[in-house]
Design a protein around this motif. Sequence first.
Motif, PDB file in Angstrom:
ATOM      1  N   ALA A 326       9.681 -16.372  -0.811  1.00 30.47           N
ATOM      2  CA  ALA A 326       8.750 -16.296  -1.939  1.00 30.47           C
ATOM      3  C   ALA A 326       7.431 -15.656  -1.518  1.00 30.47           C
ATOM      4  O   ALA A 326       6.691 -15.135  -2.353  1.00 30.47           O
ATOM      5  N   LEU A 327       7.142 -15.692  -0.215  1.00 35.00           N
ATOM      6  CA  LEU A 327       5.890 -15.134   0.304  1.00 35.00           C
ATOM      7  C   LEU A 327       6.051 -13.713   0.821  1.00 35.00           C
ATOM      8  O   LEU A 327       5.071 -13.104   1.263  1.00 35.00           O
ATOM      9  N   SER A 381      16.161 -10.149  -6.511  1.00 31.94           N
ATOM     10  CA  SER A 381      15.556  -9.747  -5.242  1.00 31.94           C
ATOM     11  C   SER A 381      16.204  -8.461  -4.733  1.00 31.94           C
ATOM     12  O   SER A 381      15.519  -7.518  -4.314  1.00 31.94           O
ATOM     13  N   ARG A 407       8.295 -19.130 -11.606  1.00 33.15           N
ATOM     14  CA  ARG A 407       7.770 -18.769 -10.285  1.00 33.15           C
ATOM     15  C   ARG A 407       8.856 -18.201  -9.378  1.00 33.15           C
ATOM     16  O   ARG A 407       8.597 -17.292  -8.593  1.00 33.15           O
ATOM     17  N   ASP A 408      10.081 -18.714  -9.502  1.00 34.02           N
ATOM     18  CA  ASP A 408      11.169 -18.152  -8.700  1.00 34.02           C
ATOM     19  C   ASP A 408      11.448 -16.708  -9.090  1.00 34.02           C
ATOM     20  O   ASP A 408      11.655 -15.852  -8.219  1.00 34.02           O
ATOM     21  N   HIS A 411       8.297 -14.643  -7.751  1.00 35.90           N
ATOM     22  CA  HIS A 411       8.082 -14.562  -6.309  1.00 35.90           C
ATOM     23  C   HIS A 411       9.352 -14.211  -5.536  1.00 35.90           C
ATOM     24  O   HIS A 411       9.302 -13.404  -4.595  1.00 35.90           O
ATOM     25  N   LYS A 414      11.029 -10.901  -7.551  1.00 38.42           N
ATOM     26  CA  LYS A 414      10.161  -9.723  -7.500  1.00 38.42           C
ATOM     27  C   LYS A 414       9.990  -9.070  -8.868  1.00 38.42           C
ATOM     28  O   LYS A 414       9.902  -7.840  -8.988  1.00 38.42           O
ATOM     29  N   ILE A 451       0.042 -17.931 -12.123  1.00 34.83           N
ATOM     30  CA  ILE A 451       0.922 -16.777 -12.360  1.00 34.83           C
ATOM     31  C   ILE A 451       0.549 -16.034 -13.637  1.00 34.83           C
ATOM     32  O   ILE A 451       1.320 -15.204 -14.123  1.00 34.83           O
ATOM     33  N   HIS A 454       1.252 -12.401 -14.448  1.00 36.17           N
ATOM     34  CA  HIS A 454       2.640 -11.954 -14.548  1.00 36.17           C
ATOM     35  C   HIS A 454       3.278 -12.306 -15.899  1.00 36.17           C
ATOM     36  O   HIS A 454       4.470 -12.045 -16.087  1.00 36.17           O
TER      37      HIS A 454
END
Length: 680
Positions: A326-327, A381, A407-408, A411, A414, A451, A454
């Motif tokens: 996630a980072l 991803s 958030r998933d 992060h 993408k 967030i 986004h």
Amino acid sequence: MKHISFPSSLHAMVAGLLLSNPAQAVHDVAPAAGADLPKPAIAVIAQGENAKDESAKDGSTADTSPAGKPVVYQVFTRLYGNKQTNNRPWGTKEDNGVGKFSDIDDTALDSIRELGVSHIWYTGVPQHALLGDYSAYGIDNDDADVVKGRAGSPYAVKDYYNVDPDLADDPAKRLQEFEALIARTHKHGMRVIMDIVPNHVARRYHSSNNPAGVSDFGAGDDTSVEYARHNNFYYVVGKAFEVPDTQAAPHTTPQATTEVTTEVAAGDTGRPHGDGQFAEMPAKWTGNGSRLAKPAANDWYETVKINYGVRPDGSRDFPPLPADFALKTAAEHYAFWLAQDSDKIPDAWKKFRDISQFWLAKGVDGFRYDMAEMVPVEFWSYLNSQIKHTNPDAFLLAEVYNPALYRDYIHLGKMDYLYDKVDLYDTLRAVVQAKAGTAEIAAAQAKVMDIEAHLLHFLENHDEQRIASPEFLNTATGNAFAALPAMTVSATLGSSPTLVYFGQEVGEDGSENAGFGQPSRTSIFDYIGVPAHQRWMNGGKFDGGQSTPAEKRLRDYYLRLLNLSRSAPALSGEYYSLDAANRGGDAKTAYDASTFAFARYKDTQKLVILSNFDKAGSKRLALRLPAELIARWQLPDGSYPLKDLLQQHVAELTVTKGLGSILLELAPLASAVLEIPHKP
């Protein structure tokens, strides 16, 4: 929901089925907020203004304005340029007309650009199942038993490497005509977004334009098993597909005509008739996850679900992302997937990778992903990191309705942007309907502050009811002006993009009975005209020559608001809620459950934004600015004349002993965007 016009609450019900995750037009007599708006000096963003001179792949100039935030204009491509006004229920394209790529010409694009638009989302472009005979162009005919409406659902894609032949002047050159539209859009300083529908495809998918080495979805599947990693579909082994028990065809009245269309027999103006038969053996799982050989009428029966390596029991059959990803950057995600054993990557992943790269090479600048939460986040991803490797500036927008997944998908998946539907849209609609107080807006924004950049804001898109419809307001009549405070908050509350659906800016109410699609939403399944938009279009002049005075006033408001949203530096900066500080305990202020205020700021600009949601009553406000905000802004005691960037209200900020106060009267449904000068 793309497949049938269900209430928005059905999204939540559908999410529980998924494998991948455990009417009335604008009145000529408008309310006070729409009457003879004063004209503040807000510059309309013209081509090239505040933009870098950056060459696109096709040699045209792509907009790269550094100032402000994106404004996305959604064009439903089949409907946008349609000039016919018959609007016969279940009408054919000969009856009701159909818009073309060529209708979105330089004049149309100037009209869109005038609104401050940075990106156009061309909806319904990929070739999808429909009821029309294009066999002369190498396109297989579709079966009425698995097509919704006459024009078909644009989310039942049957060929990802070509475009809808309805949209072309010459269907044989339909792909070239779309490429020309991409180039025109770039020439006008705007970027192009198109749909990718990852969760499902049309029941009979077949591409006539596959690049070398690319096979159709399902072409290599082992149909003797329910699931295999590299199968593109899931199968109901040993059972044939059965057409669902859909509604009986309505009674039709023959016309005095001998005209015969390709879609229906002569004189039949009702719903298209299927024969109840569609050959599919074995049956495939349906797009919404139904595992029945005979899906229900309310299932997405015109589509089949794509297999992303999620087994029927929900377990995963692909490499997991490391816990700390996630980072990680998109480049690090790209490197991770590049290092994986190719055989462990499901075939469907590779197919969508190839599809996205095909369209990037054509000059498309980004994608809107349909029902993205129905597909595992690891796939996103994989796909998005590849897209960002090809074009780091690609605009990636996903339809996700479960806030627990936001958030998933940002992060880990993408994504650049997700719909802010379940929180902000739903809250604003409830406030407009007087079912909730404005304090709920502050609460919704507080939940997503980590967030918020986004979360794309909107009040309309092709799924939602038109805000000018009675159904949106839950009243006997519609009123597009009643939603202006909500639209003002939507466009200025966050630093994320603003989305507007074509026709919204002139008060389209979606009241047509199109056939499969029902009133309140402009139908995406039928050939239909969009009356308020057609009046603005004025036969292709795009000058409002047939628009009512109220429609023109409404569009003028949107022009001011969207250009402000795009260009004001503060709206890409910090947010400070003024709501709690102004509630209760002071008889001098009329701040109440129909009033909302907040501040937005950067070093270069400070704004206070207020809206009055009350449809009948004016508000005389003594708005408090807390000492903390005054200190952040480093405002010494004194008086500050304020400039309203939206409607030219006259107001002044007084700072006394480090506390701020603004006296202002807001008419019903009015808003103010007040700019604080640097010095008193």
